[in-house]
Motif scaffolding. Structure first.
Motif, mmCIF file in Angstrom:
data_model
loop_
_atom_site.group_PDB
_atom_site.id
_atom_site.type_symbol
_atom_site.label_atom_id
_atom_site.label_comp_id
_atom_site.label_asym_id
_atom_site.label_seq_id
_atom_site.Cartn_x
_atom_site.Cartn_y
_atom_site.Cartn_z
ATOM 1 N N ASP A 101 0.821 -1.121 0.015
ATOM 2 C CA ASP A 101 0.001 0.136 0.132
ATOM 3 C C ASP A 101 0.920 1.048 -0.050
ATOM 4 O O ASP A 101 1.967 1.277 0.771
ATOM 5 N N LEU A 102 0.756 2.309 -1.056
ATOM 6 C CA LEU A 102 1.398 3.374 -0.955
ATOM 7 C C LEU A 102 0.570 4.158 -0.198
ATOM 8 O O LEU A 102 -0.452 4.532 -0.329
ATOM 9 N N HIS A 103 1.368 4.941 0.850
ATOM 10 C CA HIS A 103 0.574 6.026 1.834
ATOM 11 C C HIS A 103 1.039 7.243 1.439
ATOM 12 O O HIS A 103 2.467 7.672 1.492
ATOM 13 N N CYS A 104 0.307 8.192 0.824
ATOM 14 C CA CYS A 104 0.547 9.568 0.701
ATOM 15 C C CYS A 104 0.538 10.387 1.956
ATOM 16 O O CYS A 104 -0.625 10.380 2.524
ATOM 17 N N GLY A 105 1.452 11.181 2.305
ATOM 18 C CA GLY A 105 1.603 12.232 3.155
ATOM 19 C C GLY A 105 2.106 13.748 2.797
ATOM 20 O O GLY A 105 2.794 13.570 1.652
ATOM 21 N N ALA A 106 1.607 14.691 3.456
ATOM 22 C CA ALA A 106 2.008 16.140 3.278
ATOM 23 C C ALA A 106 1.881 16.861 4.482
ATOM 24 O O ALA A 106 0.890 16.866 5.150
ATOM 25 N N ARG A 107 2.789 18.098 4.530
ATOM 26 C CA ARG A 107 2.686 18.982 5.406
ATOM 27 C C ARG A 107 2.887 20.264 4.868
ATOM 28 O O ARG A 107 3.711 20.468 3.979
ATOM 29 N N VAL A 108 2.159 21.088 5.618
ATOM 30 C CA VAL A 108 2.194 22.751 5.279
ATOM 31 C C VAL A 108 3.425 23.313 5.780
ATOM 32 O O VAL A 108 3.768 23.066 6.928
ATOM 33 N N VAL A 109 4.146 23.738 4.716
ATOM 34 C CA VAL A 109 5.325 24.390 5.236
ATOM 35 C C VAL A 109 5.549 26.065 5.126
ATOM 36 O O VAL A 109 6.474 26.580 5.776
ATOM 37 N N GLU A 110 4.717 26.350 4.228
ATOM 38 C CA GLU A 110 4.517 27.941 3.935
ATOM 39 C C GLU A 110 3.256 28.444 3.564
ATOM 40 O O GLU A 110 2.397 27.571 2.749
ATOM 41 N N LYS A 111 2.638 29.572 3.918
ATOM 42 C CA LYS A 111 1.640 30.138 3.230
ATOM 43 C C LYS A 111 1.905 31.592 2.799
ATOM 44 O O LYS A 111 2.571 32.240 3.612
#
Length: 158
Positions: A101-111
């Motif tokens: 299973d490929l798990h996609c993740g992401a985190r906000v680093v800038e706005k």
């Protein structure tokens, strides 16, 4: 699963927020369909024997598979009114072979505001539960509460 009748706004997002994970089984069928759709007929991506001759453990996901999965992950987060500005650059590490299973993740680093858009920069990654298969950057644009005209996509329409 995405809630297409809801829309994320720029004000709701904070630096450090993590996106909800998206997990998808990597199957032979998905690899073959993706390779055909992108006209990537290199046997490494749909033939175990060919991949193993090059030292890979089995057929494996290509660049476009990672891009498509990242796009789906980001689209479910930004909603129908958000905009995916870029995916990449990114690096591929470990082979992603059928059966995981490929798990996609992401985190906000800038706005920030840029050229009239509310831009959100993210670190993105995909892993198979043991190690990262892909990691990189992405950028999206989100509307603020005042910009929406209130005419949202109606998922109940047929």
């Amino acid at each position: 699963m995405a809630k297409w009748d809801e829309q994320l706004t720029f004000e709701e997002v904070k630096v450090g927020d993590e996106l909800p994970e998206l997990a998808l089984p990597l199957t032979v069928q998905r690899l073959v369909m993706e390779a055909a759709a992108n006209r990537d007929f290199v046997p490494l991506h749909h033939d175990d024997a060919a991949a193993q001759r090059t030292g890979a453990p089995a057929m494996f996901a290509n660049t476009w598979y990672y891009m498509a999965l990242s796009e789906r992950h980001l689209r479910e987060w930004v909603g129908l009114e958000g905009e995916i500005l870029k995916i990449g650059p990114f690096r591929m590490g470990k082979f992603a072979c059928p059966g995981v299973d490929l798990h996609c993740g992401a985190r906000v680093v800038e706005k920030r505001e840029e050229n009239g858009k509310n831009v959100v920069e993210l670190d993105i990654w995909q892993d198979d539960g043991t190690d990262k298969n892909m990691w990189g950057k992405a950028g999206c644009a989100l509307y603020d509460n005042q910009e929406s005209d209130g005419e949202r996509y109606d998922s109940t329409m047929s």
